[in-house]
Every structure is written in structure tokens, then in C-alpha cells.
Design a protein around this motif. Sequence first.
Motif, PDB file in Angstrom:
ATOM      1  N   GLU A  72       0.745  -1.231   0.153  1.00 30.52           N
ATOM      2  CA  GLU A  72       0.172   0.062   0.162  1.00 30.52           C
ATOM      3  C   GLU A  72       0.867   1.464   0.073  1.00 30.52           C
ATOM      4  O   GLU A  72       0.370   2.129  -0.377  1.00 30.52           O
ATOM      5  N   ARG A  73       2.156   1.512   0.568  1.00 31.23           N
ATOM      6  CA  ARG A  73       2.478   2.451   1.178  1.00 31.23           C
ATOM      7  C   ARG A  73       3.319   2.964  -0.196  1.00 31.23           C
ATOM      8  O   ARG A  73       3.624   3.893  -0.825  1.00 31.23           O
ATOM      9  N   VAL A  74       4.053   1.685  -1.803  1.00 32.29           N
ATOM     10  CA  VAL A  74       4.211   2.328  -2.836  1.00 32.29           C
ATOM     11  C   VAL A  74       3.019   2.559  -3.967  1.00 32.29           C
ATOM     12  O   VAL A  74       3.487   2.869  -4.569  1.00 32.29           O
ATOM     13  N   ARG A  75       2.136   1.975  -3.432  1.00 30.56           N
ATOM     14  CA  ARG A  75       0.917   2.378  -4.083  1.00 30.56           C
ATOM     15  C   ARG A  75       0.088   3.751  -3.893  1.00 30.56           C
ATOM     16  O   ARG A  75       0.555   4.791  -4.675  1.00 30.56           O
ATOM     17  N   GLU A  76       0.352   4.129  -2.425  1.00 25.95           N
ATOM     18  CA  GLU A  76       0.011   5.860  -3.147  1.00 25.95           C
ATOM     19  C   GLU A  76       1.151   6.142  -3.054  1.00 25.95           C
ATOM     20  O   GLU A  76       0.827   7.739  -2.975  1.00 25.95           O
ATOM     21  N   SER A  77       2.335   5.608  -2.815  1.00 26.57           N
ATOM     22  CA  SER A  77       3.682   7.103  -2.961  1.00 26.57           C
ATOM     23  C   SER A  77       3.081   7.101  -4.889  1.00 26.57           C
ATOM     24  O   SER A  77       3.649   8.066  -5.239  1.00 26.57           O
ATOM     25  N   ALA A  78       3.115   5.955  -5.504  1.00 33.11           N
ATOM     26  CA  ALA A  78       3.071   5.990  -7.579  1.00 33.11           C
ATOM     27  C   ALA A  78       2.019   6.943  -7.579  1.00 33.11           C
ATOM     28  O   ALA A  78       2.022   7.616  -8.926  1.00 33.11           O
ATOM     29  N   ALA A  79       0.956   6.882  -6.880  1.00 27.60           N
ATOM     30  CA  ALA A  79       0.059   8.076  -6.881  1.00 27.60           C
ATOM     31  C   ALA A  79      -0.092   9.346  -6.040  1.00 27.60           C
ATOM     32  O   ALA A  79      -0.061  10.128  -7.465  1.00 27.60           O
ATOM     33  N   ARG A  80       1.269   9.699  -5.436  1.00 30.47           N
ATOM     34  CA  ARG A  80       1.118  11.260  -5.558  1.00 30.47           C
ATOM     35  C   ARG A  80       1.986  11.416  -6.434  1.00 30.47           C
ATOM     36  O   ARG A  80       2.581  12.681  -6.864  1.00 30.47           O
ATOM     37  N   ILE A  81       2.870  10.524  -7.037  1.00 30.46           N
ATOM     38  CA  ILE A  81       4.271  10.780  -8.287  1.00 30.46           C
ATOM     39  C   ILE A  81       3.788  11.234  -9.186  1.00 30.46           C
ATOM     40  O   ILE A  81       3.669  12.021 -10.136  1.00 30.46           O
ATOM     41  N   ALA A  82       1.848  10.656  -9.861  1.00 26.37           N
ATOM     42  CA  ALA A  82       1.458  10.536 -10.733  1.00 26.37           C
ATOM     43  C   ALA A  82       1.061  12.033 -10.391  1.00 26.37           C
ATOM     44  O   ALA A  82       0.589  12.883 -11.603  1.00 26.37           O
ATOM     45  N   LEU A 103       9.328  -1.399 -11.956  1.00 27.49           N
ATOM     46  CA  LEU A 103       8.880  -0.844 -11.329  1.00 27.49           C
ATOM     47  C   LEU A 103       8.231   0.680 -12.486  1.00 27.49           C
ATOM     48  O   LEU A 103       7.015   0.677 -12.262  1.00 27.49           O
ATOM     49  N   THR A 104       8.957  -0.022 -13.595  1.00 25.67           N
ATOM     50  CA  THR A 104       7.951   0.469 -14.403  1.00 25.67           C
ATOM     51  C   THR A 104       5.775  -0.028 -14.445  1.00 25.67           C
ATOM     52  O   THR A 104       5.216   0.631 -14.648  1.00 25.67           O
ATOM     53  N   ARG A 105       6.060  -0.681 -14.932  1.00 25.67           N
ATOM     54  CA  ARG A 105       4.596  -1.799 -14.244  1.00 25.67           C
ATOM     55  C   ARG A 105       3.829  -0.532 -13.025  1.00 25.67           C
ATOM     56  O   ARG A 105       2.928  -0.886 -13.024  1.00 25.67           O
ATOM     57  N   ALA A 106       4.653  -1.005 -11.965  1.00 27.15           N
ATOM     58  CA  ALA A 106       4.283   0.211 -11.049  1.00 27.15           C
ATOM     59  C   ALA A 106       4.174   1.345 -11.116  1.00 27.15           C
ATOM     60  O   ALA A 106       3.611   2.077  -9.811  1.00 27.15           O
ATOM     61  N   GLY A 107       3.876   1.911 -12.213  1.00 28.20           N
ATOM     62  CA  GLY A 107       4.292   3.321 -11.907  1.00 28.20           C
ATOM     63  C   GLY A 107       5.131   4.201 -11.735  1.00 28.20           C
ATOM     64  O   GLY A 107       4.989   5.356 -11.458  1.00 28.20           O
TER      65      GLY A 107
END
Length: 388
Positions: free
Chosen positions: A27-37, A85-89
Motif C-alpha cells: 500500500e505504501r508503494v501504491r500511495e507513493s506512485a499515486a503521489r508521483i502521478a 518499477l515501470t509496471r508499478a508506475g
Amino acid sequence: MIQDLMAGLDEAQAAFRTEIRALLSQERVRESAARIAAYPPDTEAAHLDVRRWLGAEGLLAPAWPAQYGGRGLGAAEAALVTEELTRAGIPDDVQVLSIDIVGMMLLHEGTETQRKTHLPPLAAGEQIATVLFTEPECGSDLSALRTRAEPDGDGWRLYGSKVYNMKSRYGEFAVCAARTTASPVPMHGITLFLLPLRSPGVHVEPVPSLGNDTFNLVVIDGVRLTEADVVGQVDDGWRLMNELLQLERTGVDFHAKARRLLDLVLDRAAATGRLSDPAYAVPLAELDAKLHAAHALAWQQVARLDAGSPDPVRSAMAKWYASEQARPVLDAGLDLYGLDAALTAWDGHAPDGGLLEAGYRMGPSHRLASGTSEVMLYLIATNGLGLL
């Protein structure tokens, strides 16, 4: 979702991929990817917590020996990190620059002091390294570079300008190409240096670009370096630059970016019922097949790197073919999404977080980065086919 095309992985490599995916699905990675986007236009991804989390597990640089922060694995595991990494955004620019290019060059050509000093913080995700080759009057023809290293006692002072480099505003050091010896043969007399980017005499400023991330102009004015800062041997930079570019030209990263975009398009086509329409289904199936081929070509180059026998011609083929798929994938997305494809992540109503619009702005870079498509075709025609 990137399709599982890696049937050729052995059991340990498949387990390694599973480990990476498990961490990147947290979850922490998904949240980080969303912030980056959702970063505003003047913010770009550089020092990321995700990289530190991976580094703490030895997952950023798995091909490096344990004493430098890796796991002593191979090129396949390194390529899997870039793909996942690319797959995870998570943007892969820092990974490609710091780990796949600069780090690997130091691992193979650096002194033990250079390796002990620079590799552990790179592998931990604590530092960023960049590449300073391209100049305002020197693009694809690196033999024309003008940055000079003037003798100064037991060292040199560097003078010159570098442009169109990524992440230098955030980097701690860079591999910088400079001319140490005047020669009538332009490829001779070039040396690679480790340049501290935060030294007096180094000026870095952003250069606007179409992408979310900026390029940089780096002006070097009299920075003093010594023999301890030389990568490899003095005047041997041309050979090292060509070897470095082979590390960069597997095509793995270009394929992964195109694959992620096509998967979004395919999901959209399925959700809107377009996959039952031959007008959409046939060209999308053709694009899917081409990306399967690009993936196979890229992983052939990974296998050659793992075996210690990279092939510059086949690397050029893989890079060219993979990077050329981005444009037709984006065109297919525009056809499918319509005007919604023009909505950015900052509009608030963009489908899929505005990834297609961002992809359109980044699209030209696929054909330019790591050597232009024209240069790749020239290498294939001359070195591979002997046509010129």
C-alpha cells in the motif's frame, strides 16, 4: 498489467520477480506512485522513498556484489527491477542512470576506492548519479565534444557545457566526458571523469521540455579533478562510452513503457466493448504482437549481457525496434480515447490519471534517448549489414 512473458526465467529468477512484485504492491508503494502521478508541473521524481525501500532489501542493484549493496545476481534480475518499477508506475529514469549505467560502469571499470565510495549509496537509493555527454553543439556525434580538461599540476581543470541531461539538479555526481588530449582523430583523447555536481564551478539549471521532467544545462567552469576521479584510463573514454551505451541499449525500459501504455489501451478497449470490433481489435492485436517481439529482442540482449558478450549491432536493433513501438501505441490510444486523451493529470478528470497525455508528450524521447533511431539504423546498416 504487463503480461507475463518471462517463461524463460529459471526458478530463482521467477522467485526474485515475485519478491519485487510483492514489495511494489504494498500500500505504501501504491500511495507513493499515486503521489508521483499527481506531482504539479514544476515537480519531478528524483529522491524517492520507494527507491530507499528497495535499496534496504538489496533490490535496487541486485547484480552488484553484496559488499556494494547488491545481491550478487545477474543482468536478468537487474532487468526485472526496471520492468517492475515501470509496471508499478514508478519512474525509471533514476534507476537507469544511477544503477544500470553509471553504477555498472563503475563496477566494471572503476577503481576499488571509487566502487567503495559511490556504489553503496547508489544501491541504497540515497544518491543519484547522472551522465554528462551531450553538448549544445554535440548530440549524437560524441566525437565532436568540446568540453576540455586542461592540465593543472597532478590533475586537470574542466571547462565546458553539457545539455539535455536528466536529474543533474538532484544528482551527487556524474560521469562526464572531456577532451584531455588534442588529436586529429576526433575519437581519440577523450577521458571520463567523476564530476561532483555540487562543487563550486558547477552550475546546473533546468531546460524546459515537453515531458513532466526537465532536461538540464550543466556549465563546468574550472572544476579541478585528479587521477582519482578518472574512470578507466586517460584518453580511453571513447571505448568506455560505447561500452556504456551497450548497457543502456537493451530496449528493456523502452519496451516496458510501451507495454504499460498498451495495457491501458487494451483495458479501455475491453471496458468499452471495442475489442469485439475488428476495426479496433485487429490493429491492437498487431501492436500486442509487436511488443511481444520487442520484449523478446530486449531479453536477448539481457542474456548477452549476463553472458559477458554484448553485441552492439543487436543492441541497436533491440533499442530501435522497442522505441519505435511507442508512437503507434499512442496513436491507437488517441483513436480509442478521443478528446479525453488530451486531458492531463492536473485536469482532475483525465482517464487513467492522464497517462496517455503524458505519454504523448514523452513520445518523441523514445526515438531520441540512448541514441536516435537514425543512428541505430546507421549502426545496423554499417556494422551489421555492411551496406555503407
